[in-house]
Design a protein around this motif. Structure first.
Motif, short mmCIF file in Angstrom:
data_model
loop_
_atom_site.label_atom_id
_atom_site.label_comp_id
_atom_site.label_asym_id
_atom_site.label_seq_id
_atom_site.Cartn_x
_atom_site.Cartn_y
_atom_site.Cartn_z
N SER A 21 0.83 -1.21 0.00
CA SER A 21 0.00 0.00 0.00
C SER A 21 0.86 1.25 0.00
N ALA A 22 1.94 1.23 0.80
CA ALA A 22 2.84 2.39 0.85
C ALA A 22 3.54 2.59 -0.49
N ALA A 23 3.91 1.48 -1.15
CA ALA A 23 4.57 1.59 -2.46
C ALA A 23 3.62 2.17 -3.50
N ALA A 24 2.34 1.75 -3.47
CA ALA A 24 1.36 2.28 -4.41
C ALA A 24 1.11 3.76 -4.17
N THR A 25 1.02 4.15 -2.90
CA THR A 25 0.81 5.57 -2.57
C THR A 25 2.00 6.40 -3.02
N LEU A 26 3.21 5.85 -2.85
CA LEU A 26 4.41 6.57 -3.28
C LEU A 26 4.43 6.75 -4.80
N ALA A 27 4.07 5.70 -5.53
CA ALA A 27 4.05 5.81 -7.00
C ALA A 27 3.06 6.86 -7.45
N SER A 28 1.88 6.90 -6.84
CA SER A 28 0.87 7.90 -7.19
C SER A 28 1.35 9.30 -6.85
N ALA A 29 2.01 9.45 -5.69
CA ALA A 29 2.51 10.77 -5.29
C ALA A 29 3.59 11.24 -6.23
N GLU A 30 4.44 10.32 -6.72
CA GLU A 30 5.49 10.70 -7.67
C GLU A 30 4.89 11.20 -8.99
N ARG A 31 3.85 10.51 -9.45
CA ARG A 31 3.20 10.95 -10.69
C ARG A 31 2.54 12.31 -10.51
N ASN A 32 1.86 12.48 -9.38
CA ASN A 32 1.18 13.77 -9.13
C ASN A 32 2.18 14.91 -9.02
N ALA A 33 3.32 14.63 -8.36
CA ALA A 33 4.33 15.68 -8.20
C ALA A 33 4.94 16.06 -9.54
N ALA A 34 5.20 15.05 -10.38
CA ALA A 34 5.76 15.34 -11.70
C ALA A 34 4.77 16.13 -12.55
N ARG A 35 3.50 15.74 -12.52
CA ARG A 35 2.46 16.44 -13.28
C ARG A 35 2.32 17.87 -12.79
N ALA A 36 2.33 18.06 -11.46
CA ALA A 36 2.18 19.42 -10.92
C ALA A 36 3.35 20.29 -11.33
N ALA A 37 4.56 19.71 -11.36
CA ALA A 37 5.73 20.49 -11.75
C ALA A 37 5.62 20.94 -13.21
N ARG A 38 5.15 20.06 -14.09
CA ARG A 38 4.99 20.43 -15.51
C ARG A 38 3.95 21.52 -15.69
N LEU A 39 2.80 21.37 -15.00
CA LEU A 39 1.74 22.36 -15.13
C LEU A 39 2.15 23.71 -14.55
N GLN A 41 5.24 24.90 -14.50
CA GLN A 41 6.16 25.52 -15.46
C GLN A 41 5.41 26.14 -16.64
N ALA A 42 4.28 25.53 -16.96
CA ALA A 42 3.47 26.07 -18.08
C ALA A 42 2.56 27.20 -17.63
N GLY A 43 2.58 27.52 -16.36
CA GLY A 43 1.75 28.59 -15.84
C GLY A 43 0.31 28.23 -15.67
N ILE A 44 -0.01 26.95 -15.71
CA ILE A 44 -1.40 26.51 -15.61
C ILE A 44 -1.80 26.27 -14.15
N LEU A 45 -0.88 25.74 -13.33
CA LEU A 45 -1.18 25.35 -11.95
C LEU A 45 -0.56 26.34 -10.97
N PRO A 46 -1.33 26.77 -9.94
CA PRO A 46 -0.76 27.70 -8.95
C PRO A 46 0.40 27.04 -8.20
N GLN A 47 1.32 27.87 -7.70
CA GLN A 47 2.49 27.36 -6.98
C GLN A 47 2.11 26.61 -5.71
N ARG A 48 1.04 27.06 -5.05
CA ARG A 48 0.64 26.40 -3.81
C ARG A 48 0.24 24.94 -4.05
N ASP A 49 -0.35 24.65 -5.23
CA ASP A 49 -0.71 23.27 -5.56
C ASP A 49 0.55 22.44 -5.81
N THR A 50 1.53 23.05 -6.42
CA THR A 50 2.81 22.36 -6.65
C THR A 50 3.49 22.04 -5.32
N ASP A 51 3.45 23.01 -4.40
CA ASP A 51 4.06 22.79 -3.08
C ASP A 51 3.33 21.68 -2.34
#
Length: 271
Positions: A21-39, A41-51
């Motif tokens: 369960s912890a490994a699955a949660t970590l994989a999901s968090a890694e994907r979300n963090a990478a997606r937030a970082a891309r958005l 950089q594109a100016g689509i997502l607020p910085q607070r959501d990235t943080d």
């Protein structure tokens, strides 16, 4: 048993499930963090959501490490080489996080706790050497020497005695030990706290308790016993030093002193 030997195996399924369960949660968090970082950089997502995504990733990483560590601990192993003295774990039973399951003792690193009177404790110092024996009388088994490491600062309210802790150290034959101690074995210790030349001593059996003090029965020239208060100094298993109350050469009752009364006629014992 040796250090690292298996002691208890817990049910593995809950540990494996928590790790997965912890490994699955970590994989999901890694994907979300990478997606937030891309958005971001594109100016689509607020910085607070990235943080927030980065914080979620850090929490997931910590949880995954904890789960893997718990998975490794599903087998409880001996932390040291020694002997199992107590096992409270029951097959199939649940355990509490604070419950002691196994006790392991290293026989080569035992301490012995003795009890002495407050008067005796005043003469004992850390670093003093004492001789250990097992058993009593003619059957006493000499074990070796130990070193005093501490003398309690208070008197036990129940026994009115002071605890003295001694460290045994190595139990090898080249260190002066006859054999290793057995766990739970009762031993006696003798420590020399002073040497008094020309001291007056009497057998321990001659001392009769008299309140908080002692007395001995002195036999006069007519063969009659008279109780006399004495002040006791140092003592061993067989003899006691008399500081005052008795003169050298006086005859005393050494056998059956507890049953003697004043003016009782005493006969000399013959071998």
């Amino acid at each position: 048993m040796a250090k690292g030997d298996s002691l208890i195996a817990f049910e593995r399924a809950p540990f494996d499930a928590a790790a997965q369960s912890a490994a699955a949660t970590l994989a999901s968090a890694e994907r979300n963090a990478a997606r937030a970082a891309r958005l971001a950089q594109a100016g689509i997502l607020p910085q607070r959501d990235t943080d927030q995504a980065a914080a979620d990733l850090a929490a997931a990483q910590s949880a995954a490490v904890t789960a893997r560590r718990s998975q490794e601990l599903e087998t409880l192993r001996a932390p040291l080489a020694g002997v199992v003295t107590q096992m409270t774990a029951v097959l199939g039973a649940s355990v509490d996080v604070s419950q002691t399951l196994v006790e392991v003792v290293d026989p080569a690193a035992l301490d012995v706790v003795f009890t002495v009177s407050p008067a005796e404790a005043r003469r004992i110092r850390s670093g003093d050497t004492l001789a250990l024996t097992s058993g009593e009388g003619a059957t006493a088994d000499g074990l070796g020497a130990a070193t005093v490491v501490s003398v309690a600062a208070s008197v036990d309210s129940v026994t009115r005695a002071v605890a003295v802790r001694a460290h045994l150290g190595p139990t090898r034959s080249d260190a002066g030990w006859a054999r290793s101690l057995r766990i739970g074995e009762a031993v006696s210790g003798r420590i020399i706290t002073g040497i008094h030349d020309d001291a007056i001593t009497v057998p321990i059996e001659a001392l009769v308790p008299d309140g908080e003090a002692f007395r001995v029965f002195v036999v006069d020239s007519a063969g009659l016993a008279q109780g006399r208060p004495v002040i006791v100094g140092g003592r061993s298993e067989t003899k006691a030093e008399i500081i005052s109350g008795l003169a050298a050469g006086e005859r005393i009752v050494t056998t059956g002193a507890y049953g003697v009364t004043d003016s009782a006629r005493i006969g000399a014992a013959h071998p």
